[in-house]
Each structure stands twice: as C-alpha cells, then as structure tokens.
Design a protein around this motif. Structure first.
Motif, PDB file in Angstrom:
ATOM      1  N   LEU A 207       0.654  -1.019  -0.249  1.00 19.21           N
ATOM      2  CA  LEU A 207       0.005  -0.186   0.006  1.00 19.21           C
ATOM      3  C   LEU A 207       0.835   1.057  -0.202  1.00 19.21           C
ATOM      4  CD1 LEU A 207      -3.052  -1.401   2.428  1.00 19.21           C
ATOM      5  CD2 LEU A 207      -2.229  -1.301  -0.244  1.00 19.21           C
ATOM      6  N   GLY A 208       0.023   2.378   0.819  1.00 22.90           N
ATOM      7  CA  GLY A 208       1.908   3.076   0.688  1.00 22.90           C
ATOM      8  C   GLY A 208       1.124   4.098  -0.416  1.00 22.90           C
ATOM      9  N   ARG A 209       2.060   5.398  -0.755  1.00 16.87           N
ATOM     10  CA  ARG A 209       1.907   5.913  -1.587  1.00 16.87           C
ATOM     11  C   ARG A 209       1.874   5.527  -3.655  1.00 16.87           C
ATOM     12  NH1 ARG A 209       4.055  11.041  -0.428  1.00 16.87           N
ATOM     13  NH2 ARG A 209       5.360  11.367   0.963  1.00 16.87           N
ATOM     14  N   THR A 210       2.152   4.381  -3.633  1.00 14.19           N
ATOM     15  CA  THR A 210       1.514   3.716  -4.810  1.00 14.19           C
ATOM     16  C   THR A 210       1.269   2.215  -4.237  1.00 14.19           C
ATOM     17  OG1 THR A 210       4.442   4.282  -5.660  1.00 14.19           O
ATOM     18  CG2 THR A 210       2.662   2.918  -6.925  1.00 14.19           C
ATOM     19  N   PRO A 211       0.083   2.000  -4.186  1.00 12.91           N
ATOM     20  CA  PRO A 211      -1.024   1.076  -3.680  1.00 12.91           C
ATOM     21  C   PRO A 211      -0.757   0.390  -4.949  1.00 12.91           C
ATOM     22  CG  PRO A 211      -2.470   3.146  -4.028  1.00 12.91           C
ATOM     23  CD  PRO A 211      -0.843   3.022  -4.283  1.00 12.91           C
ATOM     24  N   ILE A 212      -0.601  -0.951  -4.463  1.00 18.57           N
ATOM     25  CA  ILE A 212      -0.761  -2.222  -5.987  1.00 18.57           C
ATOM     26  C   ILE A 212      -0.578  -3.527  -5.483  1.00 18.57           C
ATOM     27  CG2 ILE A 212       0.966  -3.197  -7.727  1.00 18.57           C
ATOM     28  CD1 ILE A 212       3.498  -1.393  -7.626  1.00 18.57           C
ATOM     29  N   PHE A 420      -1.636  11.064  17.399  1.00 13.53           N
ATOM     30  CA  PHE A 420      -0.187  10.709  17.734  1.00 13.53           C
ATOM     31  C   PHE A 420       1.003  10.888  17.214  1.00 13.53           C
ATOM     32  CE2 PHE A 420      -3.877   8.150  19.693  1.00 13.53           C
ATOM     33  CZ  PHE A 420      -3.588   8.247  21.187  1.00 13.53           C
ATOM     34  N   CYS A 421       0.912  10.470  15.550  1.00 16.81           N
ATOM     35  CA  CYS A 421       2.005   9.788  14.620  1.00 16.81           C
ATOM     36  C   CYS A 421       1.867  11.060  14.487  1.00 16.81           C
ATOM     37  CB  CYS A 421       1.117   9.374  13.406  1.00 16.81           C
ATOM     38  SG  CYS A 421       2.977   9.194  12.625  1.00 16.81           S
ATOM     39  N   ALA A 422       3.225  12.117  13.254  1.00 14.35           N
ATOM     40  CA  ALA A 422       3.988  13.153  13.189  1.00 14.35           C
ATOM     41  C   ALA A 422       4.646  12.730  11.966  1.00 14.35           C
ATOM     42  CB  ALA A 422       6.090  12.325  13.651  1.00 14.35           C
ATOM     43  N   LEU A 423       3.764  12.087  11.454  1.00 14.08           N
ATOM     44  CA  LEU A 423       4.108  11.769   9.453  1.00 14.08           C
ATOM     45  C   LEU A 423       2.771  11.417   9.892  1.00 14.08           C
ATOM     46  CD1 LEU A 423       5.767   7.895   9.226  1.00 14.08           C
ATOM     47  CD2 LEU A 423       6.391  10.353   8.964  1.00 14.08           C
ATOM     48  N   ALA A 424       1.054  11.911  10.051  1.00 11.87           N
ATOM     49  CA  ALA A 424       0.045  11.699  10.475  1.00 11.87           C
ATOM     50  C   ALA A 424      -0.551  13.164   9.242  1.00 11.87           C
ATOM     51  CB  ALA A 424      -0.652  11.051  10.807  1.00 11.87           C
ATOM     52  N   LEU A 453     -14.712  -0.627   6.365  1.00 12.04           N
ATOM     53  CA  LEU A 453     -14.227   0.759   6.098  1.00 12.04           C
ATOM     54  C   LEU A 453     -12.884   0.753   6.960  1.00 12.04           C
ATOM     55  CD1 LEU A 453     -14.741   3.703   5.968  1.00 12.04           C
ATOM     56  CD2 LEU A 453     -16.323   3.925   8.111  1.00 12.04           C
ATOM     57  N   ASN A 454     -12.024   1.375   6.292  1.00 12.41           N
ATOM     58  CA  ASN A 454     -10.574   2.065   6.798  1.00 12.41           C
ATOM     59  C   ASN A 454     -10.084   3.620   6.336  1.00 12.41           C
ATOM     60  OD1 ASN A 454     -11.168  -0.865   7.017  1.00 12.41           O
ATOM     61  ND2 ASN A 454      -9.072  -1.150   5.099  1.00 12.41           N
ATOM     62  N   ILE A 455      -9.308   3.275   7.773  1.00 13.49           N
ATOM     63  CA  ILE A 455      -9.477   5.527   7.791  1.00 13.49           C
ATOM     64  C   ILE A 455      -7.392   5.604   7.820  1.00 13.49           C
ATOM     65  CG2 ILE A 455      -9.473   7.124   9.038  1.00 13.49           C
ATOM     66  CD1 ILE A 455     -12.018   6.388   9.516  1.00 13.49           C
ATOM     67  N   SER A 456      -6.949   6.002   7.476  1.00 16.85           N
ATOM     68  CA  SER A 456      -5.426   6.205   7.597  1.00 16.85           C
ATOM     69  C   SER A 456      -5.581   8.160   7.535  1.00 16.85           C
ATOM     70  CB  SER A 456      -4.455   5.485   6.612  1.00 16.85           C
ATOM     71  OG  SER A 456      -4.737   4.371   6.335  1.00 16.85           O
ATOM     72  N   GLY A 457      -4.149   8.328   8.642  1.00 13.46           N
ATOM     73  CA  GLY A 457      -4.175   9.860   8.718  1.00 13.46           C
ATOM     74  C   GLY A 457      -2.992  10.535   7.636  1.00 13.46           C
ATOM     75  N   CYS A 458      -2.338   9.168   6.828  1.00  8.31           N
ATOM     76  CA  CYS A 458      -1.648   9.442   5.581  1.00  8.31           C
ATOM     77  C   CYS A 458      -0.869   8.561   4.861  1.00  8.31           C
ATOM     78  CB  CYS A 458       0.133  10.280   6.207  1.00  8.31           C
ATOM     79  SG  CYS A 458       0.422   8.549   7.015  1.00  8.31           S
ATOM     80  N   MET A 459      -0.448   8.817   3.600  1.00  4.83           N
ATOM     81  CA  MET A 459      -0.161   7.856   2.726  1.00  4.83           C
ATOM     82  C   MET A 459       0.354   7.022   2.740  1.00  4.83           C
ATOM     83  SD  MET A 459      -2.220   8.739  -0.455  1.00  4.83           S
ATOM     84  CE  MET A 459      -0.840   7.781  -0.925  1.00  4.83           C
ATOM     85  N   ASN A 460       1.368   6.776   4.191  1.00  8.45           N
ATOM     86  CA  ASN A 460       1.628   6.102   4.431  1.00  8.45           C
ATOM     87  C   ASN A 460       0.611   4.599   4.395  1.00  8.45           C
ATOM     88  OD1 ASN A 460       4.574   6.545   4.682  1.00  8.45           O
ATOM     89  ND2 ASN A 460       4.105   7.788   6.653  1.00  8.45           N
ATOM     90  N   ALA A 461      -1.404   4.857   4.572  1.00  6.77           N
ATOM     91  CA  ALA A 461      -1.399   3.720   4.526  1.00  6.77           C
ATOM     92  C   ALA A 461      -1.702   2.663   5.945  1.00  6.77           C
ATOM     93  CB  ALA A 461      -1.788   3.245   3.011  1.00  6.77           C
ATOM     94  N   CYS A 462      -0.864   2.497   6.494  1.00  6.46           N
ATOM     95  CA  CYS A 462      -1.325   1.785   8.444  1.00  6.46           C
ATOM     96  C   CYS A 462      -2.571   1.204   8.384  1.00  6.46           C
ATOM     97  CB  CYS A 462      -0.068   2.523   9.184  1.00  6.46           C
ATOM     98  SG  CYS A 462       1.600   3.322   9.482  1.00  6.46           S
ATOM     99  N   HIS A 469     -13.471  -1.098   1.418  1.00  4.36           N
ATOM    100  CA  HIS A 469     -14.489  -1.238   0.941  1.00  4.36           C
ATOM    101  C   HIS A 469     -14.668  -0.075   0.546  1.00  4.36           C
ATOM    102  CE1 HIS A 469     -16.116  -5.977   2.453  1.00  4.36           C
ATOM    103  NE2 HIS A 469     -15.289  -5.424   1.155  1.00  4.36           N
ATOM    104  N   ILE A 470     -14.517   0.486   1.637  1.00  2.00           N
ATOM    105  CA  ILE A 470     -15.070   1.868   1.749  1.00  2.00           C
ATOM    106  C   ILE A 470     -13.388   2.745   1.944  1.00  2.00           C
ATOM    107  CG2 ILE A 470     -15.738   4.127   2.235  1.00  2.00           C
ATOM    108  CD1 ILE A 470     -18.865   2.589   2.682  1.00  2.00           C
ATOM    109  N   GLY A 471     -12.735   3.399   2.182  1.00  2.00           N
ATOM    110  CA  GLY A 471     -11.540   3.818   2.400  1.00  2.00           C
ATOM    111  C   GLY A 471     -11.579   4.574   2.675  1.00  2.00           C
ATOM    112  N   VAL A 472     -10.718   5.995   3.624  1.00  2.00           N
ATOM    113  CA  VAL A 472     -11.152   7.848   3.676  1.00  2.00           C
ATOM    114  C   VAL A 472      -9.673   7.771   4.658  1.00  2.00           C
ATOM    115  CG1 VAL A 472     -11.290   8.845   5.786  1.00  2.00           C
ATOM    116  CG2 VAL A 472     -12.974   7.869   5.429  1.00  2.00           C
ATOM    117  N   LEU A 473      -8.561   8.361   3.580  1.00  2.00           N
ATOM    118  CA  LEU A 473      -6.960   8.762   4.000  1.00  2.00           C
ATOM    119  C   LEU A 473      -7.405  10.539   3.734  1.00  2.00           C
ATOM    120  CD1 LEU A 473      -3.861   9.544   2.643  1.00  2.00           C
ATOM    121  CD2 LEU A 473      -4.455   9.458   0.866  1.00  2.00           C
ATOM    122  N   GLY A 474      -6.658  10.957   5.558  1.00  2.00           N
ATOM    123  CA  GLY A 474      -6.595  11.910   6.049  1.00  2.00           C
ATOM    124  C   GLY A 474      -5.004  12.723   5.356  1.00  2.00           C
TER     125      GLY A 474
END
Length: 552
Positions: A207-212, A420-424, A453-462, A469-474
């Motif tokens: 996943l991350g910046r280039t999901p494959i 919490f995360c400095a990368l978010a 339903l999956n939620i990430s605070g940044c492109m690192n996609a933790c 099925h529904i994704g949310v990216l900060g």
C-alpha cells in the motif's frame, strides 16, 4: 504456540542488555541521534508526535494469557494505562519514556516477548489468518510456516538493512483473511494434482504512496524449497532495489519497473545457486516446528450444542452477537469468538490495563490460555466450547468486548493518526468515532451487512485505506485537515485497490458523506448483493452524483 528454548531466551536477554547499554550511552551524549536511530529502530522504538512509541512483536498474532498480563503491567507502570493493537498483529505502547524502554524490554523477555525487527528496513512480523488452525475452510495450518519464516528471518545477517521495510503474509485457507495480495511477499498454501503441499508465491504487493496488488511469480513452490526461494527473492531485491529514494525503495516498485516476468527470471537465476542447499527444509524440521502447534485437549461433541442454539432463539442480543462475533470451528461443539475492540468512543484497537487483565482471564477460562490478534485490530478466542458461549457473552458485555459489529461498518480499521503520529496529515480517531455515532443503530448495521471501512491519517496507509470497501485518507490542504474517500478496495481473494471518489471533504462532512454512500448502496442492491458486489455492478458514477450533488 511456539515456546522458546534456552538458545532463544538467551538471544532475547542478550539483546535487552545490549540495548540498555546503547540507551545509556545515548542519554549520556556518547552516541549522536543519527548513531542511535538505527539502534532504536532495530528494537522497535519510534519517536512520534509527542512521545516515543514502542512496537512489540506478536508473531503471527498468537499470544498467551500470561503475555497479555505482562502487557497490562507494562501499560500501568510505564505508559498511560493502555495499549494499541495494530494491523500487523502487533501491539504498541504510545507513551513510554525513553529511559524506561530497556526495563520494558526486560519485562517482555520474562514472558518470551520482544520488539526485535518490529521497525527498520528489515523483515517485519510475518502475519496470517487469525483463525489459523481452527478455520473450517482451512487447507493447512499456516502457523508452522510462519514460525519457520520467523526463525529464518530474525537476525538474518544478509537482510538486516534492506532498501525498505519488508512484510510477508501466509494464508492456508480457502478464504484469504491474511491480505496476501498487498504484501511484499504473499504465500498461499496450495495442493498440486498429486496432493502435495506447496505455495503459490505473490511478490510486489503493498500500500502506501503507490498501492499495488502483488503479482504471481511461482504457481507451485514445493514446501521443501520455501526458505531457499525466499532467500532468492530477498537477494534480488537487496541487489536491485533502490536506496536513493525511500519512496521508490519498496520491492513493489522494483517488480513494476522490471515487470513481474523479468523479476521472476532474476529470482530463478539466483535460486539456482541455493536450491537443494543447506537451507532446504526437511520433514524432520517441519515436524519439529509443527509440534509446537498441536491441537489442545478438545472434548468430544457430536455436533452443535442444543442449549446454545436455544439461547440464540430466545434472546435477540445474544443472537446478534453470535451472528457477527462467533465463527465456525473445524471441531464439532466449538467456536472461535472475536472480542470487539471497536465500541463507539474508543480508539479502534485500544485496550486498557484492566481490560487486558480481563482478556487474559477470559483466555484462561474459555480458550486454553491463548488469544489471537487480528489484522482488523480485534482479538480472538479461538477454541471456545459452544456450551460456554452464553457465559462468555455476558463476561464480554461486562468488560466492553461484546459490540456485535465484526465485519460491519463500525468495525473500523484505523491508524492512530494525527493524535499521535508525526507523519500523519490528519486525525483518524475522531473520524472513526463520528462515523460510528452516525451508524449506531445495530439493526441498520446488520441490514447493511459486511462492509470494510478503513481509515489512514496519511499516505503511509497504516490503516489500509486502499483496500477498504470504503477507504478514508487524511490529507493536508493548506494546513487544514481534509479527507479523501475511495470505494471498491478489497484485501481478500480478489484483492483490489479502491478508486478515489473525488475531491476531499472536511471532517464535519464525513458522517454525511458516509450516509450518502451507504444510501446509494441500499437503494441499488439486489437481495443477495453485498456492498462490493453492488459497487462492481453499478460503478462509481451513482456514488459520485449523490455525494457531490449539493456542490453542483
């Protein structure tokens, strides 16, 4: 579960002593920040937004009641009284003081736990199905293979400094509950026409910046050659993977650049040097490891427990819990039970020290003293007698684990995010809570049905938003927190990356956006369709039209 021998225990204890001295030297100014960085990462220690974060390994998600009690003690004495279970089947402490970390690691070593290789550019925790060994649809128990990979990969001198972090998942069942398609290496246990066990090998997922989604490079790998073939893959990656740009350093970028066919050719050429060599697995070695995963002392039952079935008929709340949180077991009269860590207003995956003590007690009382951590940030009691399920349900209600939402919209995968995360780029936990409050009608949730339903605070996609099925990216828009929505992701057998719905939304808009997306599904589904089926049939356009209608 796997039990350390004297050699294992000595290794872990020596690592604690080593890191204690490294930490002392850093705090005394004898090591610079850049010198200490790789040392702390090798021991699972990050520096987050407000405090260090210590990630503790839970190999393939399997943990004992004794170990859970130790986590509770550490949470009380060295943290703020809680832990966070991650999508990698590990556990994290979010507030330890740096000077206390060696003491924490010493506590962990007492119960055969550690934080080795939970971070850094190395092979991380190998993950698998949370129902491994008990799943009704299982071909082979994948846990022995995970343990073999763990022993091979831990402290592997050649792979301690890879171009980037590296993740392996193993699946041994008909359904894919291990998300093997979005791992650097995904291994699916298969049988050939002769009935022999082997592996279908996928490489280059992530996943991350280039999901494959990973590509198949070997249709059937005989099990004896597992480690030599993995060695060959890692050597090709170590040689050709980019080190000049961390955003292009994952193996997925290399596989895409070379093409899967060329990458497979390079692996085959490398493998020719080691195939049938000393690392070839033997039946004796497999039996040694598999012996640690023998079945517990099950009682003999002829079928389903009549009293359990009667109580389901008589009590709606118990039946709702059984429908979502109780899962089929391959042994008659038993069930696997998911303890939900997703009640509304609690950060998904969090448990406090008192709950951890209760969880350990439940494991001892109902499931032979063992638990599983799930990819979805919940916990599983894998071996519960059906006759005990009603009593277990009542105990779960008392301690906050009985939310009947497993696999439903409010069973949200969520990273810690900007809290919490400095990368978010944005907070994740408040968005999860707002959506849970919006969909707080259990009858409606059950009517909506299975939905990730999956939620990430940044492109690192933790938070694995790409395969929700529904994704949310900060996202950050000129210093403001906004949220991008995607639809159509899937981490299972037919893994897929979600499609972006359109422009991002403010935090205040997110509950309304989710409501509109679900409304489109409800209005368009056929009786047998789940959310993903309807999306595949009608496409993105109806969702986009409904969500953005007010802005046009």
């Amino acid at each position: 579960m796997y039990i350390y021998d004297e050699y294992d225990q000595q290794i872990v204890e020596d690592r604690v002593k080593q890191f204690r001295d490294q930490t002392r030297r850093f705090l005394a100014g004898e090591l610079s920040e850049s010198e200490f960085l790789p040392l702390r990462l090798q021991n699972g220690l990050y520096v987050q937004r407000y405090a260090p974060m210590l990630r503790v390994a839970i190999p393939y998600g399997l943990i004992s009641a004794r170990q859970v009690r130790k986590l509770a003690l550490i949470a009380r004495q060295y943290d703020k009284g809680y832990v966070h279970f991650s999508t990698r089947q590990n556990v994290q402490f979010n507030w330890p003081a740096l000077e206390d970390v060696p003491d924490i690691l010493a506590h962990l070593a007492e119960v055969q736990m550690h934080a080795i290789q939970t971070s850094g550019n190395c092979i991380r925790n190998t993950t698998t199905d949370q129902f491994a060994g008990v799943a009704a649809d299982e071909l082979v128990d994948p846990r022995p293979w995970c343990e073999i990979i763990r022993q091979w990969s831990t402290f592997h001198p050649e792979f301690a400094f890879l171009p980037r972090k590296f993740k392996i998942a193993v699946n041994g069942a008909e359904a894919d509950r291990a998300a093997i398609g979005v791992h650097d290496i995904g291994l699916n246990v298969v049988r050939n026409e002769a009935g022999e066990i082997g592996f279908r090998v996928l490489v280059g997922g992530g996943l991350g910046r280039t999901p494959i989604v990973g590509s198949q490079i070997c249709e059937f790998l005989p099990w004896q050659h597992l480690l030599t073939y993995l060695d060959a893959i890692l050597r090709v990656y170590n040689r050709y993977g980019r080190r000049d740009n961390k955003y292009k350093a994952r193996i997925k970028i290399l596989v895409k650049a070379l093409t899967p066919e060329v990458f497979a050719e390079k692996v085959a050429a490398e493998w020719a040097h080691t195939k049938d060599g000393p690392a070839t697995l033997t039946q004796q070695e497999l039996d040694r490891v598999a012996g640690h995963f023998s079945a517990p002392a099950y009682e003999q039952f002829s079928g389903d427990d009549a009293d359990y079935l009667a109580k389901r008929e008589a009590e709606k709340g118990f039946n709702n819990w059984a429908l979502r949180n109780v899962h089929a077991h391959k042994v008659p009269g038993y069930a696997a039970v998911t303890l939900s860590l997703k009640p509304t207003a609690v950060a998904p995956g969090d448990a406090d020290d008192k709950q951890l003590e209760a969880i350990a007690d439940l494991a001892d009382q109902f499931s032979f003293g063992e638990l599983r951590v799930t990819h979805q940030q919940n916990l599983v009691l894998a071996d519960v007698r059906q006759s005990d399920l009603y009593e277990l349900w009542q105990a779960c209600r008392k301690h906050g684990f009985a939310t009947p939402n497993i696999g439903l919209l409010t069973d949200i995968i969520c990273c810690p995010g900007g809290d919490f995360c400095a990368l978010a780029n944005a907070k994740s936990i408040p968005i999860a809570e707002a959506i849970q409050r919006t969909f707080d009608d259990l009858d409606y949730l059950h009517d909506i049905g299975d939905l990730d339903l999956n939620i990430s605070g940044c492109m690192n996609a933790c938070g694995h938003h790409h395969v929700g099925h529904i994704g949310v990216l900060g996202v950050d828009k000129k210093g403001q927190e906004f949220y991008q929505v995607s639809i159509g992701g899937n981490s299972g057998r037919d893994a897929s990356i979600g499609q972006i719905l359109g422009p991002s939304f403010s935090a205040e808009d997110m509950p309304s956006v989710m409501t509109k997306v679900i409304d489109v599904y409800i209005e368009n589904r056929t009786p047998e369709e789940q959310f993903l089926d309807t999306f595949k049939r009608i496409g993105m356009a109806p969702f986009k039209e409904r969500v953005y209608a007010a802005a046009n």
